[in-house]
Every structure is written in structure tokens, then in C-alpha cells.
Design a protein around this motif. Structure first.
Motif, short mmCIF file in Angstrom:
data_model
loop_
_atom_site.label_atom_id
_atom_site.label_comp_id
_atom_site.label_asym_id
_atom_site.label_seq_id
_atom_site.Cartn_x
_atom_site.Cartn_y
_atom_site.Cartn_z
N TRP A 667 4.96 1.78 -4.01
CA TRP A 667 6.39 1.46 -4.12
C TRP A 667 6.71 0.87 -5.49
O TRP A 667 7.75 1.18 -6.08
CB TRP A 667 6.78 0.52 -3.00
CG TRP A 667 8.24 0.11 -3.04
CD1 TRP A 667 8.75 -1.10 -3.27
CD2 TRP A 667 9.36 0.99 -2.84
NE1 TRP A 667 10.12 -1.06 -3.22
CE2 TRP A 667 10.52 0.21 -2.95
CE3 TRP A 667 9.47 2.34 -2.57
CZ2 TRP A 667 11.78 0.74 -2.82
CZ3 TRP A 667 10.74 2.87 -2.43
CH2 TRP A 667 11.88 2.08 -2.56
N GLN A 704 9.46 4.11 5.63
CA GLN A 704 10.62 3.26 5.42
C GLN A 704 10.74 2.25 6.56
O GLN A 704 10.28 2.49 7.68
CB GLN A 704 11.88 4.12 5.32
CG GLN A 704 11.86 5.03 4.09
CD GLN A 704 13.09 5.92 4.02
OE1 GLN A 704 13.99 5.68 3.23
NE2 GLN A 704 13.13 6.93 4.85
N GLU A 705 11.36 1.13 6.27
CA GLU A 705 11.31 -0.01 7.18
C GLU A 705 11.99 0.29 8.51
O GLU A 705 11.49 -0.08 9.57
CB GLU A 705 11.97 -1.22 6.51
CG GLU A 705 11.88 -2.47 7.37
CD GLU A 705 12.21 -3.74 6.60
OE1 GLU A 705 12.13 -4.81 7.20
OE2 GLU A 705 12.55 -3.64 5.41
N ARG A 710 13.41 7.27 8.96
CA ARG A 710 12.20 8.07 8.77
C ARG A 710 12.40 9.49 9.32
O ARG A 710 13.01 9.66 10.37
CB ARG A 710 11.02 7.41 9.49
CG ARG A 710 10.75 6.00 9.03
CD ARG A 710 9.69 5.33 9.90
NE ARG A 710 9.90 3.89 9.93
CZ ARG A 710 9.60 3.11 10.95
NH1 ARG A 710 9.07 3.65 12.05
NH2 ARG A 710 9.83 1.83 10.90
N LYS A 732 13.08 0.92 0.68
CA LYS A 732 11.93 0.02 0.62
C LYS A 732 11.09 0.14 1.91
O LYS A 732 11.60 0.05 3.01
CB LYS A 732 12.42 -1.41 0.46
CG LYS A 732 11.30 -2.44 0.36
CD LYS A 732 11.89 -3.83 0.19
CE LYS A 732 10.79 -4.89 0.15
NZ LYS A 732 11.33 -6.24 0.01
N PRO A 733 9.78 0.37 1.76
CA PRO A 733 8.92 0.51 2.95
C PRO A 733 8.74 -0.81 3.68
O PRO A 733 8.96 -1.90 3.12
CB PRO A 733 7.58 0.99 2.37
CG PRO A 733 7.87 1.39 0.96
CD PRO A 733 9.04 0.58 0.52
N ALA A 734 8.31 -0.71 4.95
CA ALA A 734 7.93 -1.90 5.69
C ALA A 734 6.64 -2.46 5.11
O ALA A 734 5.73 -1.72 4.75
CB ALA A 734 7.73 -1.54 7.16
N PHE A 735 6.55 -3.80 5.01
CA PHE A 735 5.34 -4.49 4.53
C PHE A 735 4.97 -4.13 3.09
O PHE A 735 3.82 -4.25 2.70
CB PHE A 735 4.13 -4.21 5.43
CG PHE A 735 4.41 -4.34 6.89
CD1 PHE A 735 4.93 -5.52 7.40
CD2 PHE A 735 4.21 -3.29 7.74
CE1 PHE A 735 5.20 -5.63 8.76
CE2 PHE A 735 4.48 -3.39 9.10
CZ PHE A 735 4.98 -4.58 9.60
N VAL A 759 10.48 -2.86 13.61
CA VAL A 759 9.58 -1.80 13.14
C VAL A 759 8.41 -1.62 14.08
O VAL A 759 7.45 -0.96 13.73
CB VAL A 759 9.05 -2.10 11.71
CG1 VAL A 759 10.15 -2.01 10.71
CG2 VAL A 759 8.33 -3.44 11.66
#
Length: 767
Positions: A667, A704-705, A710, A732-735, A759
Motif C-alpha cells: 500500500w 479493501q477494508e 471488494r 486503504k486496505p484493512a490492517f 471486517v
């Protein structure tokens, strides 16, 4: 001359046991010498002094040693001529003093093209002058390259049909075409919808096929058959995947006029309903050339003095037929079969009709020839017009009674035999049912609160899963010897075994000290006992004797994907093409689980070590112990606990305690417009860069979060295949910013940190 990618070669070759030489195109990188196009088929060279050159008028020519022209590409399409004349007119060139400026090029599709260099007009191409072979994208269809007795082409009279002709006479017939395929061709059920008929701007009609690809072609053989051939790398030979003609019935007009052919009957020829052999003696000698004649005149064809006035003709139905030749398409307002029937009945010239939703109403007014019964495929119902007296319902009843008696006799015989076998196997079956009953009871007693497990057992008949004997499995693994151990997982050890029939298997044995247990074992049995997909590992059976719990799978010789990805010596074996094949295969396997399988399944523990590789490094998803099955009325569900595997494999290239995960690193590079830096130099090649970047893009969309952002598994596959061209920008992705500690036990003490309500919802859409 060799094509740019070294796929095809152009040159002179000699025929077998002959001094004749020809100019041709053949495969350059296939060991079996296979010619796909020949120029001078009618005028071979008698020695090796041949020359291919471009003449002063811009044509390709083949010359012999005396500079005589044996072959020339003197054919110019109307489009090319008009474009060239327009060029001369615009630039006021003196045609008398003009010397053509042209060049020839051989493409990786096997196409030889002659171009005018000034404006780039294609003057001539080999694909429009075919010999006996159809290559991918040609749009057309030799030990001895000379022109033979057979030819292939399309007839567009009334309805489109394709023919093989022998010396100008029909030898085999496809057709007619109904928009999806050719009617009544039983051998092409796999390919009949892969053909398309196209008419270009010049009025030329031609046939294209969508199932051709590199290292494959369609050829018209010297025996008059059309074959689809595919190169077998292991055997180093061409394998015939499909033939147009498979029986004598496929030969045009085998049973003569008003006769019908059925390759499953003996004799194969019979007269159509309402007809009888024209020459009984010849017919009894199985000489059917004379065909059949009508038994009783039609009402339209008799003088109205016989006292049968008012008794209208009728139709007898023949099921699943390849319809006769000389078909006529009638533009009647016939949207249903009954409309077609009424229109034909009112026309005395109409002697048969058929209805197909893709064509509409088809009628026949002439001799019915080349009619065939097909056992499967794209046959239609054919209705033959007969006199009223031929509509003998009593005769039909006698046939029904006779058939019933025969079937009854056969049934009694079969019942007696099956009863004997049933008694012989009864004891073995009772033993199996008893073992499975104990197995199911034990599972229910251990997990009474898990109603999902009980539902799953109702959905899948576990009793049908083959049971393996413990002694047999112990023998297959040399008593579970350490040398046969393939690995160790949370479930227990996995062993390699070989059964008495030399079949190799992998045996997963539940350890008594396993961190998992019977619940995961039962879950895996239930989940994959009925799943069948080329990208899912196949469960062959299980063993539930005494305290033993074992699962038996097909053996994967290359173990798991992580053994290649995280091994500096093996990762070189996975070039980008093989990696992309794994990406696409895993995606297809997930699509099957999420959408297409009889059970709706989320895997929940997908990782590199759970992707097994077969001998060709093709991926197969395994280890369904953590999988979740959804009921048919469920669209989503909350997980009761965080499941899966916690580890640092994909981020272990960072050694400082504050480093980001691989996802966080990706990311960061994406935001910095430097995602190219994420590509492993070992697989980085300019020709693959766009495809690799597309895969990274799709990967970021998948993590994605928020679940709603998704893509589904089916959308992911479309994105990977570039069927969806424009991809949305990922969020922004999760974690993405979660930092990874060095403690290997990190996951167990920080589950609460990693679990975010929005999530951890498992969606049946596979987001």
C-alpha cells in the motif's frame, strides 16, 4: 524464413519418397514435421533449385532453375486494388514507370502476408488461399501436398450448411446451422457451438472456430475427414481430439432417398415412416443406394374418387434427427411448431417439416436424402407427411405391447442377477453402514451445539464416501514409516502411500494430540466429499476404524505452493506464466466454492501451504478443516471466532520490530506511485510487467477494508482476464498500518487488536 516468435517456418521441403519439392509453412518448434500451408501444390519443383522472390510487379513468385514461374500470388482483393489505385491517383504517379514496392512477412499465427510498403495495404495473404489446414484465427479451412479428391466449404442456399465434397459431389454434410451450431452432428456436442459463420463486406461467407489455439489446428485429411488435432508434449505427437465423421452413417446419402441411417441399429438403414424399399432384394443385401418409395399416395396426390375424401394427411414424428438435405427456410409467421405444421399441411408440395427455435420453420418439397438418427447432440424432431391410412394407432399399440413384453423379460433377468449380487454384498454393506453410524453418532455426541454439522450431514450422503481399511493403509505407507512422511500440520501428520494398484495417495492422519480434532475432521469430510473441480484437491475416501481417523487424498507430487515461493532454490522454477496460472486456477477454485458448487463454502484458511501442486505445477486448494458451509437461504453470517493461520512468512523479509506487513508495504508503494518496486526481479520481464501490475491492482482491491468495496470471485477472474478493462482505484486496505512484532506467539495474545467488527463478516459472495 522464421516468424518473429520462432513459431512457424517458411521454406522448401520435399514430399515423402519423392523428388518433388514444394514451398510451404510448417511448425518450427514442434518435433513432428507438420506442414500447414503449401504454395505450388499443382506445380512441384523437380529438383532443389527453387527460388521464392518478389517480382517487379510486386507479387510473390516461386521460380524453378530455368526462372519459370511455378506459382504466383497474383490475386489481389478488390479492397486492396481500390486502395492502391486511390494512392496512385492522389500522388499522380506514372503507372507505366511504377515499380511495385512490396515486402513479405511470416507471422507467429502461421500467416504469410504480402504488403505494399508505401501505404501498408495488404495485397495478398496465405490465409485466404488455404490448403488442407485451418490454423488459429485463419477463418478458413501432407505426405503428398498435391490437391486431392476432397474439399471443404459452405453452401448458403436457403440455409447455411457446410459440406465436404469428394470430386465435386457431397461426401459429408454439416447442417443446417441454427445460430448455435449445426443441427444433427452427434460427434460435435463439445464443439458444435464453437463455430461461427461470418459474411464480410466483400460478400464472402466463411467459417470461423473459437476453440483453436496455439499448437492446435483443424485438418481435412486425405480420407475426407475433418480432424481437430492438439499437440501432446509428453507423447511428442498430434492427438486427434475430435473427428467430424465417426460412422458409415455420416457418409452423405448412405441409405438413399427417403431412407434413414442409425449407427446404433443393425442394419443401419431403414425406410422413413410410410415408405418401403424400392428394391427389396438389394435392400436385403444391404445395398441401400436405390432408397425407398412411398407406400400410400398422399391425399393431395390422388384423384378424389377413392371414397377417402376428407381423410386428411397426417404427420409421423421422428425424434432426434439430423434433418435431410435440400432444406428450405420458409418465412412463415411460424413462432411455434404447430404453426409450422398447419402451413405445411395446407401446401401439397410440402412433404416434411421441422421446427427449430434458432431457425424457425424448415420444410422439404423434394427428395429426402441424408437423413440420420442421432443418439445425442443437436438433433431436432422431423415430421414426415403420410397418408391417413399410415396413421395406424392399432399398429402402434401392437408395437408398444411387443416392446413391453421384451422389456419385461429383460427386467426379470436383470432383477434375478442383481438380487444375487445384492445378497453377496449385503454383509459388507452392513459393516460399512455400522462404521459410519458410529462415526456420525460420535460426531453428534461431541458437538451437540453445532447444529451446522448436523445440517451438513443431511446435505451430503457421507455414507457414499469410500471407506479404506486401516490394515491396507498401513501396508501402503510401510506402517506409516517416517520416510513416507510428507509433512506435519495442525491436524496431524501426512503420509505418502501406494496402493496395490500402484495408485499413489496422500493420507492425513488425525493425531491424538492434535490442536484441532474430530470437529475439523468431520467438517473436512462433509465439505469436500461431494466437491469436484480441477482446482480442488480430490478426497478419495476416509478411514474411521476404532480410534483411527484418516482422510485419503489424491497425491500431489510437488507438495505445496509455499515450498516453491519461500525456497530460494525452487522459486526460480515458478516463472511468471506458472505463477499467473496458479493465480487464475485458485480464483476459479474459489468461484466454484462460492457460487457453483452444490454447497456454498467459504474456505477461511487459504494460504500458500494449503495450495497443493500437481506434476505440472497446477494449483489445487486443500485443507477444508476450517471451512464454513452456508445454508441455501443464507447470504452472510458472523464468525464466532477468528480462524485461520497466524504467521510471518510473507513479511519475513523485514527484520526490525517496527516493520510493516507485506500488505502495508504494498500500500505504501502504491500511494507513492512506485508499485513496480514490489515485483520480484526474478520474474520481472518487460513483456509481463503490465500483467503483473494488473494482478497487484486486483489484489489490493480484494483486501479493501469494507466488504462492500471488494470484488466477488467472478469479478476478480474477469479482471485478471482483462474482460473488465478499467479497474477502480483501491481504497486503504484493512490492517495496512498494523506493525508486526517478532514474537511468534504474537497472534495468540493480540486477537482482540486484530478483530474489527466491520471486517470479520463472512460474505457468501466471496468478497
Amino acid at each position: 524464413m522464421i516468424s518473429n516468435g520462432s513459431v512457424f517456418k517458411l521454406g522448401f521441403f520435399s514430399s515423402v519418397n519423392s523428388t518433388n519439392h514444394y514451398l510451404g509453412i510448417w511448425y518450427n518448434n514442434i518435433s513432428a514435421f507438420t506442414v500447414v500451408w503449401v504454395a505450388n501444390r499443382q506445380k512441384p519443383l523437380n529438383d532443389s533449385s527453387g527460388l521464392l522472390t518478389i517480382s517487379e510487379d510486386g507479387n510473390l513468385v516461386v521460380l524453378n532453375g530455368q526462372k519459370e514461374i511455378l506459382w504466383s500470388s497474383s490475386y489481389f482483393s478488390l479492397k486492396a486494388i481500390l486502395a492502391f489505385l486511390f494512392f496512385l491517383f492522389c500522388f499522380h504517379m506514372n503507372v507505366n514507370n511504377f515499380v511495385a514496392n512490396s515486402s513479405a512477412q511470416l507471422s507467429d499465427l502461421g500467416k504469410l502476408v504480402l504488403k505494399e510498403n508505401t501505404i501498408g495495404t495488404i495485397l495478398w495473404e496465405s490465409f485466404k488461399n488455404p490448403s488442407d489446414t485451418c490454423l488459429p484465427e485463419t477463418g478458413n479451412y501432407p505426405s503428398d501436398p498435391s490437391i486431392g479428391s476432397f474439399s471443404f466449404g459452405i453452401s448458403c442456399q436457403s440455409l447455411t450448411q457446410a459440406f465436404i465434397w469428394k470430386d465435386g459431389r457431397p461426401y459429408f454434410r454439416f447442417g443446417p446451422r441454427n445460430g448455435q451450431g449445426f443441427i444433427g452432428i452427434p460427434a460435435v456436442t463439445l464443439f458444435h457451438d464453437k463455430f461461427s459463420v461470418v459474411q464480410n463486406q466483400e460478400g464472402t461467407t466463411y467459417l470461423t472456430s473459437s476453440f483453436l489455439f496455439h499448437s492446435s489446428h483443424v485438418v481435412l485429411t486425405t480420407q475426407g475427414n475433418i480432424e481437430f488435432r492438439l499437440w501432446d508434449i509428453e507423447k511428442e505427437d498430434w492427438e486427434v481430439m475430435w473427428k467430424a465423421m465417426v460412422s458409415v452413417c455420416d457418409i452423405y446419402g448412405t441409405c438413399g432417398a427417403f431412407g434413414s441411417c442409425n449407427s446404433m441399429s443393425s442394419p443401419i438403414c431403414s425406410c422413413l415412416e410410410g415408405f418401403e424399399p424400392k428394391n427389396t432384394e438389394e435392400w436385403n443385401r444391404q445395398n441401400w443406394a436405390s432408397g425407398c418409395v412411398r407406400r400410400t399416395l398422399l391425399q393431395c396426390g390422388r384423384l378424389n374418387t377413392s371414397g377417402e375424401a376428407g381423410k386428411m394427411d397426417g404427420f409421423l414424428k421422428l425424434n432426434m434427427m439430423k434433418v435431410p438435405d435440400f432444406v428450405e427456410f420458409v418465412e412463415w409467421p411460424a413462432t411455434q411448431e404447430d404453426d409450422c405444421r398447419q402451413q405445411c399441411l395446407q401446401n401439397c408440395s410440402c412433404i416434411a417439416y421441422a421446427f427449430d427455435s434458432g431457425i424457425g420453420c424448415m420444410t422439404w418439397t423434394r427428395t429426402l436424402i441424408d437423413t440420420q438418427k442421432v443418439s445425442y447432440g443437436s438433433g431436432v424432431d422431423l415430421y414426415i407427411r403420410v397418408a391417413h391410412s399410415e396413421l395406424d394407432t392399432n399398429g402402434d399399440m401392437r408395437k408398444i405391447v411387443t416392446i413391453t413384453v421384451i422389456i419385461g423379460t429383460i427386467f426379470i433377468s436383470m432383477f434375478t442377477y442383481l438380487l444375487w449380487r445384492w445378497i453377496a454384498k449385503r454383509k459388507a454393506r452392513r459393516k460399512k453402514e455400522k462404521e459410519m453410524l458410529m462415526f456420525n453418532r460420535e460426531a453428534h455426541e461431541k458437538f451437540p451445539s453445532e447444529d451446522m454439522l448436523g445440517d451438513n450431514l443431511n446435505q451430503v450422503k457421507v455414507q457414499e464416501l469410500p471407506l479404506f481399511n486401516f490394515v491396507k493403509l498401513a501396508s501402503a505407507t510401510n506402517n506409516f514409516h517416517e520416510s513416507n512422511k510428507l509433512g506435519q500440520g495442525g491436524f496431524g501428520p501426512v503420509y505418502r502411500g501406494k496402493l496395490s494398484d500402484v495408485q499413489e495417495i496422500a493420507i492425513k492422519r488425525l493425531s491424538k494430540t492434535s490442536r484441532q480434532g474430530l470437529e475439523e475432521f468431520m467438517n473436512e469430510v462433509v465439505v469436500i466429499s461431494k466437491l469436484q473441480h480441477r482446482n480442488l484437491v480430490r478426497l478419495l475416501g476416509c478411514c474411521v476404524e476404532v480410534e483411527e481417523r484418516m482422510l485419503i487424498y489424491e497425491y500431489m507430487p510437488n507438495k505445496s505452493l509455499d515450498a516453491f515461493l519461500f525456497d530460494s532454490h525452487k522459486e526460480i522454477l515458478l516463472d511468471w506464466r506458472k505463477r499467473f496460472n496458479n493465480i487464475e486456477g485458485i480464483g476459479k477454485g474459489l468461484l466454484y466454492l462460492h457460487r457453483d458448487s452444490r454447497l456454498r463454502i467459504i474456505h477461511r484458511d487459504l494460504k500458500a501451504s494449503n495450495i497443493l501442486l500437481d506434476k505440472n505445477l497446477n494449483p489445487k486448494i486443500s485443507d477444508f478443516g476450517m471451512a464454513r458451509i452456508f445454508r441455501s437461504n443464507e447470504d452472510q453470517a458472523n464468525t464466532n471466532r477468528v480462524v485461520g493461520t497466524y504467521g510471518r512468512k510473507n513479511s519475513s523479509f523485514y527484520h526490525d520490530e517496527q516493520s510493516m506487513s507485506l500488505l502495508g508495504h504494498a500500500w505504501k508503494l502504491w500511494k507513492a506511485n512506485n508499485i513496480v518496486a514490489l515485483i520480484n526481479p526474478m520474474i520481472s520481464e518487460p513483456c509481463y510487467e503490465m500483467e503483473i501490475l494488473r494482478c497487484i491492482h486486483v489484489g489490493l482491491l480484494c483486501v479493501q477494508e469494507f466488504a462492500k468495496d471488494r470484488p466477488t470471485a467472478s469479478t476478480v477472474i474477469s479482471m485478471l482476464k482483462s474482460e473488465i478493462v478499467d479497474l477502480p482505484r483501491p481504497k486503504k486496505p484493512a490492517f495496512a498500518e498494523r506493525q508486526i512484532g517478532l514474537d511468534i506467539e504474537f497472534s495468540e495474545v493480540s486477537q482482540r487488536k486484530c478483530s474489527v467488527n466491520n471486517v470479520t463478516i463472512t460474505m457468501i459472495e466471496g468478497r
